[in-house]
Design a protein around this motif. Structure first.
Motif, mmCIF file in Angstrom:
data_model
loop_
_atom_site.group_PDB
_atom_site.id
_atom_site.type_symbol
_atom_site.label_atom_id
_atom_site.label_comp_id
_atom_site.label_asym_id
_atom_site.label_seq_id
_atom_site.Cartn_x
_atom_site.Cartn_y
_atom_site.Cartn_z
ATOM 1 N N GLY A 1 0.869 -1.319 0.113
ATOM 2 C CA GLY A 1 0.036 0.041 0.064
ATOM 3 C C GLY A 1 0.903 1.031 0.021
ATOM 4 N N VAL A 2 0.224 2.444 -0.227
ATOM 5 C CA VAL A 2 0.766 3.691 -0.433
ATOM 6 C C VAL A 2 1.374 4.214 0.813
ATOM 7 C CG1 VAL A 2 -1.231 5.045 -0.018
ATOM 8 C CG2 VAL A 2 0.777 6.013 -1.346
ATOM 9 N N PHE A 3 0.885 3.940 2.199
ATOM 10 C CA PHE A 3 1.523 4.339 3.283
ATOM 11 C C PHE A 3 2.769 3.979 3.510
ATOM 12 C CE2 PHE A 3 -2.938 4.832 5.649
ATOM 13 C CZ PHE A 3 -3.319 5.540 4.537
ATOM 14 N N TYR A 4 3.114 2.831 3.081
ATOM 15 C CA TYR A 4 4.657 2.199 3.514
ATOM 16 C C TYR A 4 5.403 2.024 2.197
ATOM 17 C CZ TYR A 4 2.030 1.468 7.819
ATOM 18 O OH TYR A 4 1.238 1.672 8.777
ATOM 19 N N ASP B 1 -9.933 -13.894 4.195
ATOM 20 C CA ASP B 1 -11.112 -13.687 3.737
ATOM 21 C C ASP B 1 -11.571 -12.385 3.096
ATOM 22 O OD1 ASP B 1 -11.997 -16.067 4.717
ATOM 23 O OD2 ASP B 1 -12.900 -15.461 6.718
ATOM 24 N N LEU B 2 -10.987 -11.395 3.758
ATOM 25 C CA LEU B 2 -10.989 -9.911 2.984
ATOM 26 C C LEU B 2 -10.588 -9.950 1.458
ATOM 27 C CD1 LEU B 2 -11.895 -7.054 3.408
ATOM 28 C CD2 LEU B 2 -9.608 -6.514 4.144
ATOM 29 N N ASP B 3 -9.251 -10.461 1.363
ATOM 30 C CA ASP B 3 -8.648 -10.575 0.007
ATOM 31 C C ASP B 3 -9.491 -11.179 -0.913
ATOM 32 O OD1 ASP B 3 -6.397 -9.400 0.700
ATOM 33 O OD2 ASP B 3 -5.033 -11.172 1.378
ATOM 34 N N ALA B 4 -10.332 -12.249 -0.584
ATOM 35 C CA ALA B 4 -11.107 -13.029 -1.507
ATOM 36 C C ALA B 4 -12.369 -12.172 -1.616
ATOM 37 C CB ALA B 4 -11.579 -14.472 -0.679
ATOM 38 N N LEU B 5 -12.800 -11.473 -0.887
ATOM 39 C CA LEU B 5 -14.074 -10.532 -1.077
ATOM 40 C C LEU B 5 -13.909 -9.654 -1.729
ATOM 41 C CD1 LEU B 5 -16.693 -9.330 -0.705
ATOM 42 C CD2 LEU B 5 -16.022 -8.339 1.574
ATOM 43 N N VAL B 6 -12.455 -8.736 -1.798
ATOM 44 C CA VAL B 6 -12.070 -7.645 -2.654
ATOM 45 C C VAL B 6 -11.559 -8.488 -4.014
ATOM 46 C CG1 VAL B 6 -10.094 -6.243 -2.957
ATOM 47 C CG2 VAL B 6 -11.049 -6.324 -0.855
ATOM 48 N N TYR C 1 -2.345 3.068 -14.264
ATOM 49 C CA TYR C 1 -1.298 3.868 -14.179
ATOM 50 C C TYR C 1 -0.852 4.289 -15.702
ATOM 51 C CZ TYR C 1 -0.247 1.678 -9.715
ATOM 52 O OH TYR C 1 -0.321 1.677 -8.349
ATOM 53 N N PRO C 2 0.205 5.434 -15.784
ATOM 54 C CA PRO C 2 0.218 5.919 -16.987
ATOM 55 C C PRO C 2 0.660 4.864 -18.065
ATOM 56 C CG PRO C 2 1.440 7.192 -15.388
ATOM 57 C CD PRO C 2 0.719 6.033 -14.566
ATOM 58 N N ASP C 3 1.419 3.809 -17.805
ATOM 59 C CA ASP C 3 1.426 2.850 -18.663
ATOM 60 C C ASP C 3 0.442 2.166 -19.173
ATOM 61 O OD1 ASP C 3 1.317 1.092 -16.602
ATOM 62 O OD2 ASP C 3 3.193 0.574 -16.512
ATOM 63 N N GLY C 4 -0.803 2.146 -18.635
ATOM 64 C CA GLY C 4 -1.788 1.520 -19.104
ATOM 65 C C GLY C 4 -2.068 0.382 -18.299
ATOM 66 N N THR C 5 -1.406 -0.222 -17.116
ATOM 67 C CA THR C 5 -1.540 -1.069 -16.312
ATOM 68 C C THR C 5 -2.672 -0.808 -15.202
ATOM 69 O OG1 THR C 5 0.168 -0.767 -14.940
ATOM 70 C CG2 THR C 5 0.640 -2.146 -16.786
ATOM 71 N N LYS C 6 -3.256 -1.857 -14.856
ATOM 72 C CA LYS C 6 -4.491 -1.659 -13.734
ATOM 73 C C LYS C 6 -3.639 -2.368 -12.475
ATOM 74 C CE LYS C 6 -8.610 -1.346 -16.611
ATOM 75 N NZ LYS C 6 -9.739 -2.197 -16.705
ATOM 76 N N LEU C 7 -4.309 -1.936 -11.255
ATOM 77 C CA LEU C 7 -3.843 -2.617 -9.986
ATOM 78 C C LEU C 7 -4.498 -3.985 -10.096
ATOM 79 C CD1 LEU C 7 -4.087 0.965 -9.362
ATOM 80 C CD2 LEU C 7 -4.368 -0.171 -6.826
ATOM 81 N N ALA D 1 -3.025 -5.789 -4.725
ATOM 82 C CA ALA D 1 -2.728 -4.360 -4.581
ATOM 83 C C ALA D 1 -4.176 -3.209 -4.238
ATOM 84 C CB ALA D 1 -2.040 -3.824 -5.802
ATOM 85 N N VAL D 2 -5.265 -3.776 -4.977
ATOM 86 C CA VAL D 2 -6.229 -2.990 -4.422
ATOM 87 C C VAL D 2 -6.566 -3.270 -2.914
ATOM 88 C CG1 VAL D 2 -8.813 -2.821 -4.924
ATOM 89 C CG2 VAL D 2 -7.269 -3.092 -7.014
ATOM 90 N N SER D 3 -6.586 -4.571 -2.619
ATOM 91 C CA SER D 3 -6.753 -5.053 -1.218
ATOM 92 C C SER D 3 -6.148 -4.240 -0.350
ATOM 93 C CB SER D 3 -6.798 -6.396 -1.060
ATOM 94 O OG SER D 3 -6.953 -6.757 0.198
ATOM 95 N N ASP D 4 -4.740 -4.090 -0.548
ATOM 96 C CA ASP D 4 -3.733 -3.571 0.342
ATOM 97 C C ASP D 4 -4.167 -1.959 0.505
ATOM 98 O OD1 ASP D 4 -2.286 -5.707 0.974
ATOM 99 O OD2 ASP D 4 -0.437 -5.038 -0.192
#
Length: 465
Positions: A99-102, A219-224, A250-256, A260-263
């Motif tokens: 995640g972005v925080f760390y 369980d949360l990862d599976a839900l996300v 992202y600018p290169d066209g890739t998605k999370l 990564a979304v879960s984090d």
């Protein structure tokens, strides 16, 4: 970890002494016991050694920095000399390592740019109605004269706000139970870590709280992952953060990736839910113990809002509610410490600091320093009002970083605007409907995920408007 530094330390290294002063502590364990017993009092006490003081704990050297100008140097003007550090990153490895925080360096910059667009004023305005609706639903369930543990109630409130704004789920949705279990399991795990349960076990043997947290996170990862898949397959547009993250590129066209979304979501759930609930709990307890302030606050809300609940358009006129929130976070900052670590040997305040040292920026000390705050330990929300300088509550010489509840510099809290909007709207909505009377006479905050006040019981009375 290396980075290119745009700015350089301008302190004269030749005049620096080897090590900041501080307590000697005990052999091997240093000041660990004193810190664990009462972190806030201990760090305040070593202020007697100066604005830069060192101590040993948990097998590492900490350097407490209690001067606002030096805090500004670490967070802003010389921020490129420092990183989050091992002490905070260890917590990040538990919660959300991607995640972005760390994150650090270019990875952090890439994530920050992507996420910043999700916290624009317009976007936050779209969440305001949910913040008020969740608050109304909470307080309308309180009967006149009921004694409420506001710490628990507000924790569920802020979790409900985030679950709606981040995931577009209501807490009565059975899927939301996955989020609640993860947050509670994380709190138990962090508490156990603080108490040294992890250190008492062999490295290969996970503790009971760790096993519980691992199951909840799975369980949360599976839900996300399921929700991300649904959002990417759906043609329907939505403003919840999960939808935006699922579709962001992202600018290169890739998605999370789903992980990564879960984090990202976990970080916002934990940080946003804990800090907001903590700040609101202290605010309610403080006004309950200051009836005159509570009456003025109710009068302001009645005058500004009239016969409707507070809206985003009312915030600019709710100056006392904002002052109460600011003063609460001054006295009881939800995150009492910020940590940083130098990339390379450096100097700070005339002392040499090694790359192995953990800098500790103690909000809990700086916010209560009589040099910057008149009657520092008293609850005086008027000090934040425009007329404060005239009534003697404002110190015109106070440095900017004598108050920094959301950090500062490039890495200031990305959710600051969201949090302040929520805190102000929730407080004003509660005060419009309820009066608070203290039942819990005193509080003894402890440092856990946030500055936990413990159970705070207040008697609520329905206002006759």
């Amino acid at each position: 970890m290396t980075r290119t530094h745009a700015r350089k330390n301008t302190e004269p290294a030749a005049n620096a002494v080897d090590r900041p002063p501080g307590p000697d502590g005990l052999p091997v364990i240093g000041s660990t016991v004193s810190f664990v017993r009462d972190p806030l009092d201990f760090v305040r006490s070593i202020g007697e050694y100066g604005d830069v003081a060192s101590y040993e704990a948990f097998g590492r050297e900490f350097v407490a920095v209690s001067n606002p100008e030096l805090v500004e140097a670490v967070l802003v003007s010389r921020d490129d000399e420092f990183w989050k550090g091992e002490f905070e990153s260890e917590f990040g490895d538990i919660v959300a390592p991607d995640g972005v925080f760390y994150a650090e360096g270019s990875d952090w910059q890439r994530q920050r740019r992507l996420l910043q667009s999700l916290f624009t004023p317009k976007r936050i305005e779209s969440y305001a109605a949910d913040m008020v609706d969740e608050t109304v639903r909470l307080v309308e369930g309180w009967a006149d004269g009921t004694v409420v543990n506001v710490r628990d109630a507000l924790s569920m409130l802020t979790l409900g706000v985030l679950t709606r704004s981040l995931l577009d789920l209501d807490l009565d949705d059975e899927r939301a139970d996955v989020v609640v279990r993860m947050v509670h399991a994380l709190g138990e795990y962090v508490d156990a870590e603080m108490l040294g349960v992890r250190a008492a076990l062999p490295s290969w043997l996970p503790s009971k709280p760790e096993r519980k947290f691992d199951r909840a996170m799975a369980d949360l990862d599976a839900l996300v992952e399921s929700l991300v898949h649904d959002h990417r397959e759906s043609k329907t547009e939505s403003d919840d953060l999960l939808s935006l993250l699922a579709m962001a590129e992202y600018p290169d066209g890739t998605k999370l990736s789903p992980s990564a979304v879960s984090d990202q979501l976990v970080q916002f759930l934990v940080a946003g839910h804990e800090t907001s609930a903590t700040a609101l709990t202290y605010s309610c307890w403080l006004i309950a113990n200051n009836p005159a302030t509570q009456r003025r606050l109710a009068c302001e809300v009645d005058t500004v809002c009239g016969d409707h609940d507070p809206t985003i358009d009312d915030l600019g006129s709710l100056t006392l509610s904002e002052a109460v929130i600011n003063e609460s976070m001054r006295l009881y900052p939800p995150f009492p410490f910020i940590h940083r670590q130098p990339h390379e040997p450096t100097t700070l305040g005339g002392y040499r600091i090694s790359p192995e040292s953990t800098l500790q920026l103690p909000l809990s000390s700086v916010h209560l320093d009589e040099r910057w705050w008149h009657d520092a330990e008293s609850f005086r929300p008027d000090r934040w009002l425009p007329e404060a300088e005239q009534n003697g509550d404002w110190n015109r010489d106070r440095p900017e970083y004598a108050y920094f509840p959301f950090g500062g510099g490039p890495r200031h809290c990305i959710g600051m605007r969201f949090a302040m909007t929520e805190l102000q709207l929730v407080l004003a909505t509660m005060v419009r409907r309820m009066e608070f009377e203290p039942v819990t006479e005193s509080i003894d905050p402890t440092w856990k995920v946030s500055l936990d006040p413990g159970p705070v019981k207040l008697r609520v009375h329905v206002r006759d408007r």
